[in-house]
Scaffold this motif. Structure first.
Motif, short mmCIF file in Angstrom:
data_model
loop_
_atom_site.label_atom_id
_atom_site.label_comp_id
_atom_site.label_asym_id
_atom_site.label_seq_id
_atom_site.Cartn_x
_atom_site.Cartn_y
_atom_site.Cartn_z
N MET A 74 -20.06 -9.59 45.37
CA MET A 74 -20.59 -9.82 44.02
C MET A 74 -22.03 -9.35 43.90
SD MET A 74 -18.89 -13.54 43.12
CE MET A 74 -19.40 -13.50 41.39
N VAL A 75 -22.82 -9.60 44.91
CA VAL A 75 -24.23 -9.17 44.89
C VAL A 75 -24.31 -7.64 44.85
CG1 VAL A 75 -26.38 -9.10 46.20
CG2 VAL A 75 -25.10 -11.24 46.04
N ALA A 76 -23.51 -6.98 45.70
CA ALA A 76 -23.51 -5.51 45.74
C ALA A 76 -23.07 -4.93 44.40
CB ALA A 76 -22.60 -5.03 46.86
N HIS A 77 -22.10 -5.57 43.77
CA HIS A 77 -21.60 -5.11 42.47
C HIS A 77 -22.69 -5.21 41.41
CE1 HIS A 77 -19.75 -6.18 38.51
NE2 HIS A 77 -19.02 -5.11 38.77
N ALA A 78 -23.38 -6.34 41.36
CA ALA A 78 -24.46 -6.53 40.39
C ALA A 78 -25.58 -5.52 40.62
CB ALA A 78 -24.99 -7.96 40.47
N LYS A 79 -25.94 -5.30 41.86
CA LYS A 79 -27.01 -4.34 42.17
C LYS A 79 -26.61 -2.92 41.76
CE LYS A 79 -29.26 -6.66 46.09
NZ LYS A 79 -29.56 -6.57 47.55
N ARG A 80 -25.35 -2.58 41.96
CA ARG A 80 -24.91 -1.23 41.61
C ARG A 80 -24.97 -1.00 40.11
NH1 ARG A 80 -22.29 2.91 43.94
NH2 ARG A 80 -20.94 4.24 42.68
N LEU A 81 -24.56 -2.00 39.33
CA LEU A 81 -24.62 -1.84 37.88
C LEU A 81 -26.06 -1.84 37.37
CD1 LEU A 81 -21.65 -4.01 36.53
CD2 LEU A 81 -21.69 -1.61 37.17
N ALA A 82 -26.89 -2.66 38.00
CA ALA A 82 -28.29 -2.76 37.56
C ALA A 82 -29.12 -1.55 37.98
CB ALA A 82 -28.91 -4.03 38.13
N GLN A 98 -29.11 -9.03 35.12
CA GLN A 98 -28.73 -8.82 33.71
C GLN A 98 -27.32 -8.24 33.55
OE1 GLN A 98 -32.19 -7.73 34.70
NE2 GLN A 98 -32.32 -9.92 34.35
N VAL A 99 -26.46 -8.47 34.52
CA VAL A 99 -25.05 -8.10 34.36
C VAL A 99 -24.32 -9.31 33.80
CG1 VAL A 99 -22.94 -7.34 35.52
CG2 VAL A 99 -25.18 -6.51 36.32
N ARG A 100 -23.68 -9.17 32.65
CA ARG A 100 -23.02 -10.31 32.02
C ARG A 100 -22.02 -10.97 32.96
NH1 ARG A 100 -22.99 -10.94 26.47
NH2 ARG A 100 -24.45 -9.54 25.40
N ALA A 101 -22.08 -12.30 33.03
CA ALA A 101 -21.18 -13.05 33.89
C ALA A 101 -19.73 -12.80 33.49
CB ALA A 101 -21.51 -14.54 33.82
N ALA A 112 -21.71 -15.57 39.46
CA ALA A 112 -21.76 -14.61 38.35
C ALA A 112 -22.92 -14.94 37.41
CB ALA A 112 -20.44 -14.62 37.59
N GLN A 113 -23.13 -16.23 37.15
CA GLN A 113 -24.22 -16.65 36.26
C GLN A 113 -25.59 -16.42 36.91
OE1 GLN A 113 -22.50 -20.66 35.58
NE2 GLN A 113 -22.63 -20.17 33.39
N ALA A 114 -25.68 -16.72 38.20
CA ALA A 114 -26.94 -16.50 38.90
C ALA A 114 -27.29 -15.01 38.95
CB ALA A 114 -26.85 -17.06 40.31
N LEU A 115 -26.29 -14.17 39.14
CA LEU A 115 -26.52 -12.73 39.20
C LEU A 115 -26.89 -12.17 37.83
CD1 LEU A 115 -23.62 -11.78 41.63
CD2 LEU A 115 -26.07 -11.63 42.10
N GLN A 116 -26.39 -12.78 36.75
CA GLN A 116 -26.80 -12.33 35.43
C GLN A 116 -28.29 -12.58 35.22
OE1 GLN A 116 -24.57 -13.79 32.06
NE2 GLN A 116 -25.98 -12.89 30.58
N ILE A 147 -11.41 -11.40 29.21
CA ILE A 147 -12.54 -12.24 28.77
C ILE A 147 -12.11 -13.16 27.63
CG2 ILE A 147 -14.81 -12.23 27.65
CD1 ILE A 147 -15.42 -9.65 29.19
N GLN A 148 -11.36 -12.63 26.69
CA GLN A 148 -10.92 -13.43 25.55
C GLN A 148 -9.86 -14.46 25.94
OE1 GLN A 148 -9.74 -10.39 22.75
NE2 GLN A 148 -11.84 -10.09 21.99
N LYS A 149 -8.92 -14.06 26.78
CA LYS A 149 -7.84 -14.97 27.17
C LYS A 149 -8.34 -16.18 27.93
CE LYS A 149 -3.36 -15.12 29.52
NZ LYS A 149 -2.30 -14.32 30.22
N TYR A 150 -9.34 -15.98 28.79
CA TYR A 150 -9.84 -17.08 29.62
C TYR A 150 -11.21 -17.59 29.17
CZ TYR A 150 -5.91 -15.73 32.50
OH TYR A 150 -4.62 -15.45 32.94
N ASP A 151 -11.62 -17.15 27.99
CA ASP A 151 -12.88 -17.60 27.40
C ASP A 151 -14.05 -17.45 28.38
OD1 ASP A 151 -14.63 -18.63 25.52
OD2 ASP A 151 -14.23 -20.72 26.05
N LEU A 152 -14.15 -16.28 28.98
CA LEU A 152 -15.19 -16.04 29.99
C LEU A 152 -16.58 -15.86 29.37
CD1 LEU A 152 -13.29 -13.60 32.41
CD2 LEU A 152 -13.45 -16.11 32.49
N GLU A 153 -16.63 -15.62 28.07
CA GLU A 153 -17.92 -15.45 27.41
C GLU A 153 -18.76 -16.72 27.51
OE1 GLU A 153 -19.76 -13.87 23.15
OE2 GLU A 153 -17.75 -14.73 23.23
N ARG A 154 -18.12 -17.85 27.70
CA ARG A 154 -18.88 -19.11 27.78
C ARG A 154 -19.79 -19.15 29.00
NH1 ARG A 154 -13.73 -20.51 29.83
NH2 ARG A 154 -13.71 -21.87 31.68
N TYR A 155 -19.55 -18.28 29.96
CA TYR A 155 -20.40 -18.25 31.16
C TYR A 155 -21.61 -17.33 30.99
CZ TYR A 155 -16.43 -20.51 33.38
OH TYR A 155 -15.41 -21.39 33.70
#
Length: 214
Positions: A150-158, A81-84, A73-77, A203-211
């Protein structure tokens, strides 16, 4: 008395798909070459996608699922530029922490539907319309691995779908994960009317913003 001359039997000329009456059927040759070439292309480009590779290791905990997907997720961001945090939250919601049939059998983490030209499998799902949830059958995309999903998802959003390259531009341009989640829902990614808030809650419950990349 003169001996009778033996008549020589005429050899019958070869008859078949490629040769008929001793003549090469060039049209049939061309057709055969096209068919063989088409089969070769299908096997090399499409066949592997119809045989998804099951995940070798079962992820039994929520923390384990996040840990497994976070590096991708971080590499794809960085690349798309899709937030992890958005990628991880969507994967959690759409695949039920990697435990859904779509995730285990199709390696599909994001509930992506398949087009007619893509490898897919018809499955039962729930969609929200006319004020309530309804059970429907939809054809979902099949991937070779979670990473491929995950790659296909990032490409679709981008890059957006083929019919609208800028369809998810607001998701990419959002300055916070809250705005990105709302933009995702507004763009029609899911039929659930509470989709944006569910993404934000995860995102808030698992503190995913840190990624997310700072």
């Amino acid at each position: 008395m003169a001996a009778k001359k033996r008549r020589r039997k005429r050899r019958s000329k070869a008859t078949g798909f490629l040769v008929r009456k001793g003549r090469v059927q060039w049209l049939n040759v061309v057709v055969l070459v096209i068919v063989i070439g088409g089969l070769g292309w299908f096997v090399s480009t499409r066949w592997p996608a119809w045989r998804p590779v099951r995940q070798a290791t079962t992820v039994k905990t929520h923390a384990g699922f996040i840990k497994r997907l976070a590096p991708d997720a971080q590499a794809l961001q960085t690349t798309y530029q899709v937030r992890a945090s958005i990628t991880l939250a969507q994967a959690i919601l759409e695949s039920d922490w990697g435990q859904s049939t779509n995730a285990t059998e199709n390696n599909n983490l994001f509930g992506v539907k398949a087009t007619a030209a893509e490898p897919g499998k018809v499955m039962t799902t729930q969609e929200y319309y006319d004020g309530g949830y309804h059970q429907v059958k939809r054809r979902f995309r099949v991937y070779t691995s979670w990473h491929a999903s995950m790659v296909a998802h990032a490409k679709r959003l981008a890059h957006g779908p083929a019919w609208d390259p800028g369809h998810y531009r607001t998701v990419i341009e959002a300055t916070t994960y809250q705005d990105a989640a709302r933009a995702l829902a507004k763009s029609g990614y899911a039929t659930d009317p509470d989709y944006a808030q569910k993404i934000i809650n995860v995102i808030q419950k698992y503190d995913l913003e840190r990624y997310d990349s700072k």
